[in-house]
Write a protein that holds these residues in place. Structure first.
Motif, short mmCIF file in Angstrom:
data_model
loop_
_atom_site.label_atom_id
_atom_site.label_comp_id
_atom_site.label_asym_id
_atom_site.label_seq_id
_atom_site.Cartn_x
_atom_site.Cartn_y
_atom_site.Cartn_z
N TYR A 1 0.77 -1.47 0.39
CA TYR A 1 -0.29 -0.34 -0.10
C TYR A 1 1.11 1.06 -0.07
CZ TYR A 1 -4.03 -2.23 0.97
OH TYR A 1 -5.11 -3.22 1.10
N ARG B 1 4.02 1.60 1.85
CA ARG B 1 4.42 -0.21 2.69
C ARG B 1 4.35 -1.54 1.65
NH1 ARG B 1 -0.67 -0.24 6.57
NH2 ARG B 1 0.63 -2.19 7.88
N ILE C 1 3.24 -5.65 1.97
CA ILE C 1 2.31 -6.11 2.82
C ILE C 1 3.03 -7.30 2.24
CG2 ILE C 1 -0.38 -6.36 3.19
CD1 ILE C 1 0.50 -3.72 3.97
N ALA D 1 -1.56 -14.12 11.75
CA ALA D 1 -1.77 -13.19 12.71
C ALA D 1 -3.45 -12.34 12.10
CB ALA D 1 -0.88 -13.20 13.62
N SER D 2 -3.01 -11.58 12.53
CA SER D 2 -4.28 -10.40 12.11
C SER D 2 -3.55 -9.78 11.56
CB SER D 2 -4.84 -9.55 13.36
OG SER D 2 -6.56 -10.39 13.50
N GLY D 3 -3.73 -9.00 9.93
CA GLY D 3 -2.67 -7.84 10.14
C GLY D 3 -1.87 -8.74 8.99
N SER D 4 -1.81 -10.21 8.92
CA SER D 4 0.31 -10.26 8.30
C SER D 4 -0.69 -10.11 6.99
CB SER D 4 -0.13 -11.84 8.94
OG SER D 4 -1.09 -12.89 8.31
N GLY D 5 -1.88 -9.64 6.56
CA GLY D 5 -1.41 -9.66 5.06
C GLY D 5 -2.76 -10.81 4.20
N LYS D 6 -3.30 -11.56 5.22
CA LYS D 6 -3.96 -12.72 3.81
C LYS D 6 -5.90 -12.01 3.49
CE LYS D 6 -5.52 -13.86 8.51
NZ LYS D 6 -4.75 -13.22 9.24
N THR D 7 -5.94 -10.84 4.47
CA THR D 7 -7.12 -10.40 3.20
C THR D 7 -6.05 -9.80 2.13
OG1 THR D 7 -8.44 -10.22 5.07
CG2 THR D 7 -8.76 -8.98 2.75
N THR D 8 -5.79 -9.56 1.98
CA THR D 8 -4.69 -8.70 1.05
C THR D 8 -4.54 -10.03 -0.18
OG1 THR D 8 -3.87 -7.16 2.06
CG2 THR D 8 -3.19 -7.15 0.30
#
Ligand SMILES: Nc1ncnc2c1ncn2[C@@H]1O[C@H](COP(=O)(O)OP(=O)(O)O)[C@@H](O)[C@H]1O
Ligand SMILES: [Mg+2]
Lengths: 271, 289
Positions: free
Chosen positions: B37, B40, B42, B61-68
């Motif tokens: 992004y 930054r 990801i 973990a949360s924020g590790s980029g899975k949804t991305t």
């Protein structure tokens, strides 16, 4: 010391520059957004029931507040107008004063402001929440463009409702003016209506009012759908987008009103 | 954390070419994908294969980029570099119409269901059918009831999303995701925030639907326990990189520190408990001098 001062000034300048480029790029984004909405309009009109639904939500459900406000504004106008006209012995002219003020100015402007705070804010909040809860992303992933399915119907619902609401505002305002002027103060009903008929023209008075309300409808609806679509997908993001819709629309209505009035009077060769 | 070196353009070209050569091999193939992004980073150098008919989990973990990663597969984001192939097509190179045509073969379950709050359960599931097909109303009705029956909620057709419990909403979203018999279903955190019973129900549904409809499934989750029971293969993602991978048996037996930390739920390990900060002593006594 002077180094600190320079750094402070530099930071200050940077912030101004950031605000300016931010505003410029947002304006550019909004223009492209408008084009995209227009591009998707045929698709939205093919699903007419969606637009009709939005006309119901932003138009029909705004009726009560618009009609009530129109009535009160008309009544106040009549009282105040009578007080002033009486000094010049022109109280027979009350009908013209009420009708012209409403049709030319107060109808479009007041109903625009009310529309922005009632329907515009609701549209922004709704689209913003749909974005926050990923409903828009879900739609995209289902190969349905949210601009066609969600944004365009709401935009057109607002654009179509606005002139109708303004017309009803003026009509109820004139009725309020009649109630106060004729029934309460006792001006002759024949004079009230007769002067009005003689003094108010379809062109330019009524037409100009309709043009104004149509332009306000476009401005408010565009700001409302844009702010919703552009909202940060968080609770604060949606709430500040809703506030921005009301503030921006109101300022826009007043500024556009001034600009259009200048052009319309020039057209009538008053200036 | 360093910004990964860009893969040479010939490698990227290879990745795109690979999409077209062998369209039957895997449903989804990511080749050396990096994403950022703005500046930054990801994701960096993600390579993964999701074979047809299988369920693959992406854990992290949360924020590790899975949804991305899911958004890259669905074409909502474009990678900075690397190749994304779905069904033999290079997703980042698709024109909008082709992308939309591809998405009609996708189903996606969003993190919190993302049901349309202004429509009933029935209308939510009918939505993709009405948008993309010209089916007559009776047929749509039968299809919707069939999908709802598959997730056990035929009786809830008339309810509004606000009237559903979390688990029910997830099942309705699942029914909507399979409304048009997709070839690929992506699940974003299907287990998050569910009670143990609903959790088991969703897990079993994912497996059953995958096998019955011969779908390919990608499950993004941080729930190790539930996913080990149902998936065929797992990838572990941390700070935008794949740090481990394997079948459930391999993962159970793994001695990899990251995998062990994840499975055992240890607060500290390769994934540090503390967010990067100055030394504790220094910060506490900074003004003491
Ligand atoms: N629209 C965005 N703009 C900037 N950063 C984002 C955006 N969306 C997600 N991120 C960041 O990207 C990182 C990965 O996000 P995500 O893929 O949603 O993680 P996960 O699904 O594993 O929890 C997070 O650190 C998040 O803050
Ligand atoms: Mg996520």
């Amino acid at each position: 010391m002077s180094v600190e001062l320079t750094a402070g000034v530099a930071q200050w300048l940077r912030r101004i520059g950031g605000a300016v480029t931010g505003a410029a790029s947002k304006l550019g984004f909004a223009s492209r957004f408008l084009l995209a909405v227009l591009w998707h309009t045929p698709g939205a009109f093919r699903r007419m029931h969606l637009t009709l639904r939005e006309i119901y939500f932003s138009g029909v459900l705004s009726l009560v507040i618009i009609l009530m406000s129109g009535l009160f504004v008309g009544m106040v106008l009549s009282l105040q107008g009578y007080e002033t006209l009486k000094r010049y012995g022109a109280d027979e002219q009350l009908g013209i004063l009420v009708a012209l003020s409403l049709v030319r100015e107060l109808g479009p402007v007041m109903s625009g402001l009310l529309f922005a705070s009632r329907a515009g804010s609701a549209i922004t909040a709704e689209i913003g929440l749909m974005k926050t809860t990923e409903q828009l992303a879900a739609m995209e992933m289902m190969a349905v463009d949210p601009l066609a399915r969600v944004v365009a119907p709401r935009f057109w619902g607002g654009v179509i409702s606005m002139p109708l609401l303004a017309a009803l505002f003026s009509a109820f305002g004139i009725f309020g003016g009649y109630v106060v002027g004729v029934r309460l103060i006792g001006i002759d009903a024949g004079a009230f209506w007769g002067q009005m008929k003689a003094g108010v023209d379809v062109w330019p008075d009524v037409t100009n009012g309709i043009i104004k309300s149509f332009v306000f409808g476009i401005a408010v609806s565009l700001i409302a759908v844009f702010e919703g679509y552009d909202a940060k997908p968080t609770a604060e993001g949606v709430s500040s987008a809703t506030t921005r819709t009301v503030v921006m629309s109101s300022l826009m209505i007043l500024a556009l009103d001034f600009v259009m009035t200048v052009f319309m009077f020039r057209g009538a060769s008053v200036i | 954390m360093s910004i990964p070196a860009k893969p040479s353009s010939s490698r990227a070209a290879e990745a795109i070419a690979a999409c077209r050569v062998d369209p039957t091999a895997a449903a989804v193939e990511l080749t050396d994908v990096s994403f950022a992004y703005d500046v930054r980073p990801i994701l960096s150098g993600i390579t993964m294969t999701i074979p047809r008919g299988k369920i693959v989990a992406i854990m992290g973990a949360s924020g590790s980029g899975k949804t991305t990663i899911l958004r890259l597969i669905g074409g909502q984001l474009r990678p900075k570099s690397g190749g994304v192939c779905v069904g033999g097509l290079s997703v980042p190179d698709l024109e909008p119409e082709a992308l939309y045509a591809l998405r009609r073969k996708f189903g996606m379950l969003f993190q919190f269901g993302a049901l349309f709050t202004d429509m009933s359960v029935f209308e939510n599931i009918a939505f993709p059918m009405r948008e993309h097909t010209e089916l007559p109303e009776e047929l749509i009705r039968d299809l919707v009831l069939m999908k709802l029956h598959a997730v056990g909620l035929r009786g809830a057709a008339h309810l509004m999303p606000a009237e559903l419990s979390g688990g029910m909403a997830r099942r309705v979203a699942l029914a909507r995701a399979i409304a048009l018999d997709p070839m690929l279903v992506m699940y974003d955190e299907p287990f998050a925030g569910l009670d143990p019973i609903s959790l088991g129900v969703i897990g079993q549904l994912i497996r059953r639907l995958n096998d019955a409809l011969s779908i390919t499934s990608v499950v993004v989750t941080h729930d190790v326990y539930e996913s080990l029971k149902i998936v065929d293969y797992l990838y572990f993602v941390s700070e935008g990189r794949i740090v481990a991978a394997g079948t459930p048996e391999e993962v159970h037996a793994s001695s990899d520190l990251f995998v062990r930390q994840f499975i055992d739920g240890a607060p500290d390990g390769p994934v540090a408990f503390h967010y990067p900060a100055p030394a504790y002593r220094e910060e506490l006594f900074a003004d003491v001098g």
